[in-house]
Design a protein around this motif. Structure first.
Motif, PDB file in Angstrom:
ATOM      1  N   ILE A  12     -87.451   9.460 -53.643  1.00  0.00           N
ATOM      2  CA  ILE A  12     -87.235   8.835 -54.951  1.00  0.00           C
ATOM      3  C   ILE A  12     -86.934   9.932 -55.958  1.00  0.00           C
ATOM      4  CG2 ILE A  12     -88.325   7.555 -56.839  1.00  0.00           C
ATOM      5  CD1 ILE A  12     -89.906   5.990 -54.763  1.00  0.00           C
ATOM      6  N   ILE A  13     -85.823   9.791 -56.669  1.00  0.00           N
ATOM      7  CA  ILE A  13     -85.455  10.772 -57.706  1.00  0.00           C
ATOM      8  C   ILE A  13     -86.146  10.391 -59.007  1.00  0.00           C
ATOM      9  CG2 ILE A  13     -83.541  11.792 -59.005  1.00  0.00           C
ATOM     10  CD1 ILE A  13     -82.713  10.101 -55.792  1.00  0.00           C
ATOM     11  N   ILE A  14     -86.634  11.376 -59.719  1.00  0.00           N
ATOM     12  CA  ILE A  14     -87.300  11.165 -61.005  1.00  0.00           C
ATOM     13  C   ILE A  14     -86.482  11.895 -62.061  1.00  0.00           C
ATOM     14  CG2 ILE A  14     -89.441  11.473 -62.302  1.00  0.00           C
ATOM     15  CD1 ILE A  14     -90.717  11.916 -59.380  1.00  0.00           C
ATOM     16  N   ALA A  15     -85.802  11.156 -62.916  1.00  0.00           N
ATOM     17  CA  ALA A  15     -84.942  11.752 -63.939  1.00  0.00           C
ATOM     18  C   ALA A  15     -85.747  11.954 -65.216  1.00  0.00           C
ATOM     19  CB  ALA A  15     -83.735  10.853 -64.200  1.00  0.00           C
ATOM     20  N   ASP A  16     -86.006  13.196 -65.543  1.00  0.00           N
ATOM     21  CA  ASP A  16     -86.842  13.523 -66.700  1.00  0.00           C
ATOM     22  C   ASP A  16     -85.974  13.713 -67.944  1.00  0.00           C
ATOM     23  OD1 ASP A  16     -88.843  14.293 -68.408  1.00  0.00           O
ATOM     24  OD2 ASP A  16     -89.207  16.236 -67.474  1.00  0.00           O
ATOM     25  N   ALA A  28     -73.512   9.534 -61.806  1.00  0.00           N
ATOM     26  CA  ALA A  28     -73.175  10.389 -60.662  1.00  0.00           C
ATOM     27  C   ALA A  28     -74.392  10.617 -59.774  1.00  0.00           C
ATOM     28  CB  ALA A  28     -72.618  11.718 -61.148  1.00  0.00           C
ATOM     29  N   ILE A  29     -75.564  10.761 -60.376  1.00  0.00           N
ATOM     30  CA  ILE A  29     -76.798  10.929 -59.602  1.00  0.00           C
ATOM     31  C   ILE A  29     -77.043   9.688 -58.742  1.00  0.00           C
ATOM     32  CG2 ILE A  29     -79.321  11.001 -59.820  1.00  0.00           C
ATOM     33  CD1 ILE A  29     -78.897  12.888 -62.240  1.00  0.00           C
ATOM     34  N   ILE A  30     -76.878   8.515 -59.335  1.00  0.00           N
ATOM     35  CA  ILE A  30     -77.090   7.262 -58.601  1.00  0.00           C
ATOM     36  C   ILE A  30     -76.094   7.128 -57.454  1.00  0.00           C
ATOM     37  CG2 ILE A  30     -76.884   4.741 -58.794  1.00  0.00           C
ATOM     38  CD1 ILE A  30     -78.025   5.111 -61.688  1.00  0.00           C
ATOM     39  N   ARG A  31     -74.837   7.454 -57.716  1.00  0.00           N
ATOM     40  CA  ARG A  31     -73.813   7.346 -56.677  1.00  0.00           C
ATOM     41  C   ARG A  31     -74.119   8.275 -55.498  1.00  0.00           C
ATOM     42  NH1 ARG A  31     -67.239   7.768 -57.666  1.00  0.00           N
ATOM     43  NH2 ARG A  31     -66.610   7.291 -55.511  1.00  0.00           N
ATOM     44  N   THR A  32     -74.495   9.518 -55.800  1.00  0.00           N
ATOM     45  CA  THR A  32     -74.821  10.477 -54.746  1.00  0.00           C
ATOM     46  C   THR A  32     -76.067  10.053 -53.983  1.00  0.00           C
ATOM     47  OG1 THR A  32     -73.841  12.297 -56.004  1.00  0.00           O
ATOM     48  CG2 THR A  32     -75.398  12.885 -54.273  1.00  0.00           C
ATOM     49  N   ALA A  33     -77.096   9.630 -54.709  1.00  0.00           N
ATOM     50  CA  ALA A  33     -78.361   9.252 -54.067  1.00  0.00           C
ATOM     51  C   ALA A  33     -78.166   8.074 -53.120  1.00  0.00           C
ATOM     52  CB  ALA A  33     -79.403   8.918 -55.130  1.00  0.00           C
ATOM     53  N   GLU A  34     -77.400   7.077 -53.538  1.00  0.00           N
ATOM     54  CA  GLU A  34     -77.165   5.918 -52.670  1.00  0.00           C
ATOM     55  C   GLU A  34     -76.329   6.312 -51.468  1.00  0.00           C
ATOM     56  OE1 GLU A  34     -75.926   2.573 -50.668  1.00  0.00           O
ATOM     57  OE2 GLU A  34     -74.451   3.869 -51.670  1.00  0.00           O
ATOM     58  N   ALA A  35     -75.310   7.150 -51.689  1.00  0.00           N
ATOM     59  CA  ALA A  35     -74.436   7.573 -50.590  1.00  0.00           C
ATOM     60  C   ALA A  35     -75.197   8.351 -49.535  1.00  0.00           C
ATOM     61  CB  ALA A  35     -73.285   8.414 -51.134  1.00  0.00           C
ATOM     62  N   LEU A  36     -76.204   9.121 -49.937  1.00  0.00           N
ATOM     63  CA  LEU A  36     -76.985   9.927 -49.006  1.00  0.00           C
ATOM     64  C   LEU A  36     -78.205   9.179 -48.453  1.00  0.00           C
ATOM     65  CD1 LEU A  36     -76.828  13.439 -50.715  1.00  0.00           C
ATOM     66  CD2 LEU A  36     -75.623  12.696 -48.663  1.00  0.00           C
ATOM     67  N   GLY A  37     -78.346   7.904 -48.841  1.00  0.00           N
ATOM     68  CA  GLY A  37     -79.404   7.082 -48.267  1.00  0.00           C
ATOM     69  C   GLY A  37     -80.769   7.270 -48.879  1.00  0.00           C
ATOM     70  N   MET A  38     -80.842   7.701 -50.136  1.00  0.00           N
ATOM     71  CA  MET A  38     -82.138   7.843 -50.805  1.00  0.00           C
ATOM     72  C   MET A  38     -82.640   6.460 -51.239  1.00  0.00           C
ATOM     73  SD  MET A  38     -82.385  10.922 -50.265  1.00  0.00           S
ATOM     74  CE  MET A  38     -81.241  12.150 -49.651  1.00  0.00           C
ATOM     75  N   GLN A  39     -83.905   6.403 -51.610  1.00  0.00           N
ATOM     76  CA  GLN A  39     -84.526   5.089 -51.768  1.00  0.00           C
ATOM     77  C   GLN A  39     -84.651   4.566 -53.202  1.00  0.00           C
ATOM     78  OE1 GLN A  39     -85.505   7.198 -49.094  1.00  0.00           O
ATOM     79  NE2 GLN A  39     -84.275   5.667 -48.028  1.00  0.00           N
ATOM     80  N   GLY A  40     -84.433   5.396 -54.204  1.00  0.00           N
ATOM     81  CA  GLY A  40     -84.547   4.857 -55.552  1.00  0.00           C
ATOM     82  C   GLY A  40     -84.600   5.932 -56.619  1.00  0.00           C
ATOM     83  N   LEU A  41     -84.703   5.472 -57.864  1.00  0.00           N
ATOM     84  CA  LEU A  41     -84.676   6.358 -59.032  1.00  0.00           C
ATOM     85  C   LEU A  41     -85.672   5.851 -60.055  1.00  0.00           C
ATOM     86  CD1 LEU A  41     -83.132   8.576 -60.808  1.00  0.00           C
ATOM     87  CD2 LEU A  41     -81.726   6.663 -61.583  1.00  0.00           C
TER      88      LEU A  41
END
Length: 286
Positions: free
Chosen positions: A135-139, A149-162
């Motif tokens: 899970i990415i935490i955007a501070d 762009a962060i969301i697009r990359t995270a979804e493309a690489l199979g991450m689970q959320g933000l």
């Protein structure tokens, strides 16, 4: 939670430990720009098509006549109309007005406001999706282009959320949706009042929190990135805050060899997420 053996633990006495990988001169959206970027407007082919493919209810669809006969859109239009969506055939000038001259590609739509996931639900969903969720935490990300762009990359690489904070940070706006290029149809975002409380909740759920800083942290590729991970990315101007840095289990830095001193938030996130993916693949192959 037991502590891990680590090559270089976070030293609170280091100079500027919360300075982010991003440069201070990067574009930062003003409060007015964030407020005027409507969260219920999507535009561009990929975001609108993603909404159509996922049966997202559109209130009104604005489309140029040429796209009415585009195979990508043509098959959806009868069902969209049957669902009660108002279809307006407009010209580019009208779309320029609606999108404030953004790159709309001939199509835009109004939708219900983005529905954020509650943090407990995001954690449950992430752990159900992967044995080693990320899970990415955007501070405090203020630039909607960076967040998209962060969301697009995270979804493309199979991450689970933000996770994003409610105050002093951009939310899910039309620009974020456009830059994410449809990824938000498949990727969950939680918006929280207090980021430190959210990090504490992640820790209670078994996540290790890794913060990114410009220098003085553990070298990224020498850092053991394993288990459930919360990856903190700081704001464009100040990086991760001091209070957030103190909440991290570990801090890490991307090694820089050139004369350019730093990377923007979305690029830094992409590099870190790729390293997470690389290490996960290696661990799974053992």
């Amino acid at each position: 939670m037991k502590s891990k053996t680590f090559s270089k633990p976070f030293n609170k006495k280091e100079n500027n430990p919360h300075r982010h990988i991003s440069p201070k001169k990067e574009f930062i959206a003003s409060e007015n720009e964030i407020e005027n970027d409507s969260p219920d407007l999507i535009y561009g082919c990929y975001p609108v098509l993603a909404a159509l493919e996922n049966n997202h209810q559109l209130n009104r669809l604005y489309i140029i006549s040429k796209l009415l006969y585009d195979p990508r859109f043509e098959t959806f239009l009868p069902q969209v109309k049957a669902n009660g969506t108002v279809i307006d055939v407009v010209d580019n000038n009208r779309l320029n007005q609606i999108t404030n001259s953004a790159n709309h590609q001939g199509v835009a739509a109004t939708v219900a406001p983005y529905e954020y996931l509650e943090l407990p639900a995001l954690i449950t969903q992430a752990k159900a999706d992967s044995d080693n969720p990320v899970i990415i935490i955007a501070d405090g990300i203020n630039d909607p282009h960076n967040l998209g762009a962060i969301i697009r990359t995270a979804e493309a690489l199979g991450m689970q959320g933000l996770i994003i904070p409610q105050r002093r940070a951009v939310g899910i706006t039309s620009t974020v949706k456009k830059v994410a290029a449809g990824a938000l149809e498949y990727f969950s975002v939680a918006r929280v009042v207090n980021l430190q409380n959210a990090i504490a909740e992640l820790k209670e759920a078994g996540f290790w929190i890794y913060g990114t800083i410009a220098d003085s942290g553990n070298v990224l590729h020498k850092t053991k990135l394993e288990g459930a991970i919360g990856l903190v990315i700081g704001s464009e101007e100040k990086g991760i805050s001091q209070s957030t840095a103190k909440s991290c289990d570990f801090l890490m830095s991307i090694p820089m060899k050139g004369k350019t001193p730093s990377l923007n938030a979305s690029v830094a996130t992409a590099i870190c997420l790729y390293e997470v993916s690389r290490q996960q693949l290696l661990n799974n192959s053992k």
